[in-house]
Motif scaffolding. Structure first.
Motif, PDB file in Angstrom:
ATOM      1  N   MET A  44       0.813  -1.212   0.000  1.00  0.00           N
ATOM      2  CA  MET A  44       0.000   0.000   0.000  1.00  0.00           C
ATOM      3  C   MET A  44       0.847   1.263   0.000  1.00  0.00           C
ATOM      4  N   SER A  45       2.176   1.154  -0.205  1.00  0.00           N
ATOM      5  CA  SER A  45       3.041   2.319  -0.093  1.00  0.00           C
ATOM      6  C   SER A  45       2.714   3.393  -1.118  1.00  0.00           C
ATOM      7  N   GLU A  46       2.165   2.999  -2.280  1.00  0.00           N
ATOM      8  CA  GLU A  46       1.850   3.992  -3.298  1.00  0.00           C
ATOM      9  C   GLU A  46       0.405   4.460  -3.209  1.00  0.00           C
ATOM     10  N   ALA A  47      -0.349   3.927  -2.288  1.00  0.00           N
ATOM     11  CA  ALA A  47      -1.782   4.191  -2.262  1.00  0.00           C
ATOM     12  C   ALA A  47      -2.111   5.581  -1.759  1.00  0.00           C
ATOM     13  N   THR A  48      -3.143   6.158  -2.347  1.00  0.00           N
ATOM     14  CA  THR A  48      -3.736   7.383  -1.831  1.00  0.00           C
ATOM     15  C   THR A  48      -5.135   7.004  -1.369  1.00  0.00           C
ATOM     16  N   ALA A  49      -5.217   6.408  -0.187  1.00  0.00           N
ATOM     17  CA  ALA A  49      -6.489   5.903   0.315  1.00  0.00           C
ATOM     18  C   ALA A  49      -7.398   7.054   0.707  1.00  0.00           C
ATOM     19  N   LEU A  50      -8.706   6.799   0.635  1.00  0.00           N
ATOM     20  CA  LEU A  50      -9.669   7.830   1.031  1.00  0.00           C
ATOM     21  C   LEU A  50      -9.456   8.292   2.466  1.00  0.00           C
ATOM     22  N   SER A  51      -8.919   7.420   3.301  1.00  0.00           N
ATOM     23  CA  SER A  51      -8.696   7.768   4.703  1.00  0.00           C
ATOM     24  C   SER A  51      -7.439   8.609   4.916  1.00  0.00           C
ATOM     25  N   SER A  52      -6.594   8.732   3.894  1.00  0.00           N
ATOM     26  CA  SER A  52      -5.349   9.482   4.031  1.00  0.00           C
ATOM     27  C   SER A  52      -5.627  10.973   4.195  1.00  0.00           C
ATOM     28  N   PRO A  53      -4.938  11.646   5.115  1.00  0.00           N
ATOM     29  CA  PRO A  53      -5.131  13.096   5.259  1.00  0.00           C
ATOM     30  C   PRO A  53      -4.671  13.874   4.038  1.00  0.00           C
ATOM     31  N   ASP A  54      -3.873  13.255   3.153  1.00  0.00           N
ATOM     32  CA  ASP A  54      -3.412  13.917   1.940  1.00  0.00           C
ATOM     33  C   ASP A  54      -4.341  13.724   0.747  1.00  0.00           C
ATOM     34  N   HIS A  55      -5.379  12.917   0.917  1.00  0.00           N
ATOM     35  CA  HIS A  55      -6.263  12.636  -0.214  1.00  0.00           C
ATOM     36  C   HIS A  55      -7.009  13.895  -0.643  1.00  0.00           C
ATOM     37  N   ALA A  56      -7.304  13.973  -1.934  1.00  0.00           N
ATOM     38  CA  ALA A  56      -7.982  15.146  -2.495  1.00  0.00           C
ATOM     39  C   ALA A  56      -9.271  15.489  -1.768  1.00  0.00           C
ATOM     40  N   VAL A  57     -10.011  14.482  -1.306  1.00  0.00           N
ATOM     41  CA  VAL A  57     -11.315  14.757  -0.698  1.00  0.00           C
ATOM     42  C   VAL A  57     -11.208  15.148   0.765  1.00  0.00           C
ATOM     43  N   ASN A  58     -10.023  15.066   1.342  1.00  0.00           N
ATOM     44  CA  ASN A  58      -9.850  15.402   2.758  1.00  0.00           C
ATOM     45  C   ASN A  58      -9.214  16.768   2.966  1.00  0.00           C
ATOM     46  N   MET A  59      -9.285  17.606   1.959  1.00  0.00           N
ATOM     47  CA  MET A  59      -8.786  18.966   2.046  1.00  0.00           C
ATOM     48  C   MET A  59      -9.893  19.897   2.570  1.00  0.00           C
ATOM     49  N   PRO A  60      -9.560  21.132   2.957  1.00  0.00           N
ATOM     50  CA  PRO A  60     -10.601  22.054   3.462  1.00  0.00           C
ATOM     51  C   PRO A  60     -11.752  22.301   2.491  1.00  0.00           C
ATOM     52  N   ALA A  61     -11.493  22.125   1.203  1.00  0.00           N
ATOM     53  CA  ALA A  61     -12.563  22.178   0.205  1.00  0.00           C
ATOM     54  C   ALA A  61     -12.217  21.197  -0.899  1.00  0.00           C
ATOM     55  N   HIS A  62     -13.219  20.560  -1.477  1.00  0.00           N
ATOM     56  CA  HIS A  62     -12.975  19.630  -2.567  1.00  0.00           C
ATOM     57  C   HIS A  62     -14.213  19.517  -3.442  1.00  0.00           C
ATOM     58  N   VAL A  63     -14.021  19.015  -4.644  1.00  0.00           N
ATOM     59  CA  VAL A  63     -15.124  18.734  -5.565  1.00  0.00           C
ATOM     60  C   VAL A  63     -15.556  17.289  -5.365  1.00  0.00           C
ATOM     61  N   ASP A  64     -16.867  17.058  -5.208  1.00  0.00           N
ATOM     62  CA  ASP A  64     -17.272  15.666  -4.977  1.00  0.00           C
ATOM     63  C   ASP A  64     -18.375  15.176  -5.897  1.00  0.00           C
ATOM     64  N   HIS A  65     -18.861  16.013  -6.804  1.00  0.00           N
ATOM     65  CA  HIS A  65     -19.987  15.555  -7.619  1.00  0.00           C
ATOM     66  C   HIS A  65     -20.104  16.428  -8.858  1.00  0.00           C
ATOM     67  N   SER A  66     -20.489  15.822  -9.972  1.00  0.00           N
ATOM     68  CA  SER A  66     -20.679  16.534 -11.229  1.00  0.00           C
ATOM     69  C   SER A  66     -21.996  16.092 -11.848  1.00  0.00           C
ATOM     70  N   HIS A  67     -22.655  17.011 -12.535  1.00  0.00           N
ATOM     71  CA  HIS A  67     -23.970  16.741 -13.128  1.00  0.00           C
ATOM     72  C   HIS A  67     -23.922  17.125 -14.603  1.00  0.00           C
ATOM     73  N   LEU A  68     -24.153  16.138 -15.475  1.00  0.00           N
ATOM     74  CA  LEU A  68     -24.142  16.343 -16.919  1.00  0.00           C
ATOM     75  C   LEU A  68     -25.546  16.195 -17.487  1.00  0.00           C
ATOM     76  N   VAL A  69     -25.874  17.040 -18.456  1.00  0.00           N
ATOM     77  CA  VAL A  69     -27.091  16.878 -19.246  1.00  0.00           C
ATOM     78  C   VAL A  69     -26.703  16.173 -20.544  1.00  0.00           C
ATOM     79  N   VAL A  70     -27.375  15.083 -20.840  1.00  0.00           N
ATOM     80  CA  VAL A  70     -27.046  14.284 -22.023  1.00  0.00           C
ATOM     81  C   VAL A  70     -28.276  14.119 -22.898  1.00  0.00           C
ATOM     82  N   VAL A  71     -28.050  13.763 -24.146  1.00  0.00           N
ATOM     83  CA  VAL A  71     -29.155  13.537 -25.088  1.00  0.00           C
ATOM     84  C   VAL A  71     -29.678  12.109 -24.949  1.00  0.00           C
TER      85      VAL A  71
END
Length: 291
Positions: free
Chosen positions: A1-28
């Motif tokens: 797991m040395s290369e892992a960026t687990a969700l529980s890691s304090p360095d993970h993108a989602v564990n920052m003071p602000a992050h993007v967690d969802h996107s909404h697309l309109v499709v045909v």
């Protein structure tokens, strides 16, 4: 797991003071596009209705697809989505996805080593951009004297990555995958700097010619903004295909309220929705802020 960026890691993108967690697309074509995200991207359907599907992994929603009979196809120049970026936890998982894509004869549009990450690019059936990437460990990143992070766009050896893939069956994106960042098309970079840095309180982490990258917690970027196709284009209109809205989640309510106060100062209209707010950004893209 040395290369892992687990969700529980304090360095993970989602564990920052602000992050993007969802996107909404309109499709045909909702059934076709949803099926593609399930088969090619390995997302699972979490909610389904006649007009929309919400997909994710590990029970967490990452992407909503809706259809609108009045939707007008957005042009390549229209402000909106450049790509949604799905973050996988390890290089091993990136190689596993690459092997799946190769065996499924999925057309890729690019692959890059960004120093902080390794990324593969493609488009969905309606032309919405996608990045699948893995982060290098934070201690491998190089921060510059001005606080920005060193990024580049170098070739990624796809053959080497493919050769590293496990020889087992691919069963979808791993449960600890996330929406690591979103990259937008905007019409003016100084305007993007003012909005994401000065109004929303994100840090400017990197610049490319015609692009700025913003984040919190010294992540390389949660939001990218470029004018490569869209410089000076008209604002996005309602009922267009592509990116309808996306969500920025703050770690605490104080950060959210500071952003709201700045929006009020600039007389940017907002709508309260429980613990969050909704607004239309300067380029006509929907944005939800929540804590």
């Amino acid at each position: 797991m040395s290369e892992a960026t687990a969700l529980s890691s304090p360095d993970h993108a989602v564990n920052m003071p602000a992050h993007v967690d969802h996107s909404h697309l309109v499709v045909v074509d909702l059934p076709l596009t949803s099926d593609w995200y399930q088969k090619v991207m390995g997302l699972s359907v979490l909610e389904k209705s006649a007009s929309g599907h919400t997909l994710g992994t590990g029970g967490r929603p990452l992407l909503t697809l809706t259809t609108d009979g009045n939707a007008v196809r957005a042009s390549r120049r229209t402000p909106g989505l450049f790509h949604n970026a799905f973050l996988v936890p390890t290089r091993r998982e990136l190689s596993r996805w690459l092997a799946h894509a190769a065996h499924s004869v999925v057309r890729l549009t690019g692959a890059s080593d960004h120093l902080v990450s390794e990324a593969i690019y493609l488009d969905d059936p309606e032309g919405n951009g996608i990045e699948v990437y893995r982060d290098r460990k934070r201690e491998e990143w190089n921060y510059l004297a001005d606080g920005m992070v060193e990024m580049a766009t170098l070739p990624l050896d796809l053959q080497k990555l493919y050769d590293e893939a496990p020889k087992d069956n691919w069963t979808g994106l791993p449960e600890d995958s996330a929406m690591g960042h979103i990259h937008l098309q905007v019409t003016d970079i100084p305007q993007a700097d003012a909005f994401f840095r000065d109004v929303l309180g994100l840090d400017l982490m990197a610049r490319y010619p015609g692009a700025s990258f913003f984040a919190s917690g010294k992540y390389h970027h949660h939001i990218g903004a470029n004018v490569w196709n869209s410089r000076g284009a008209p604002k996005r209109e309602a009922h267009m295909t592509g990116l309808s809205d996306y969500t920025i989640r703050f770690s605490d309510a104080d950060r959210l309220e500071k952003a709201v106060a700045k929006l009020d100062e600039l007389e940017i209209a907002t709508t309260r929705n429980g613990a969050g707010i909704s607004l239309i950004d300067p380029w006509g893209i929907g944005l939800k802020l929540s804590a």
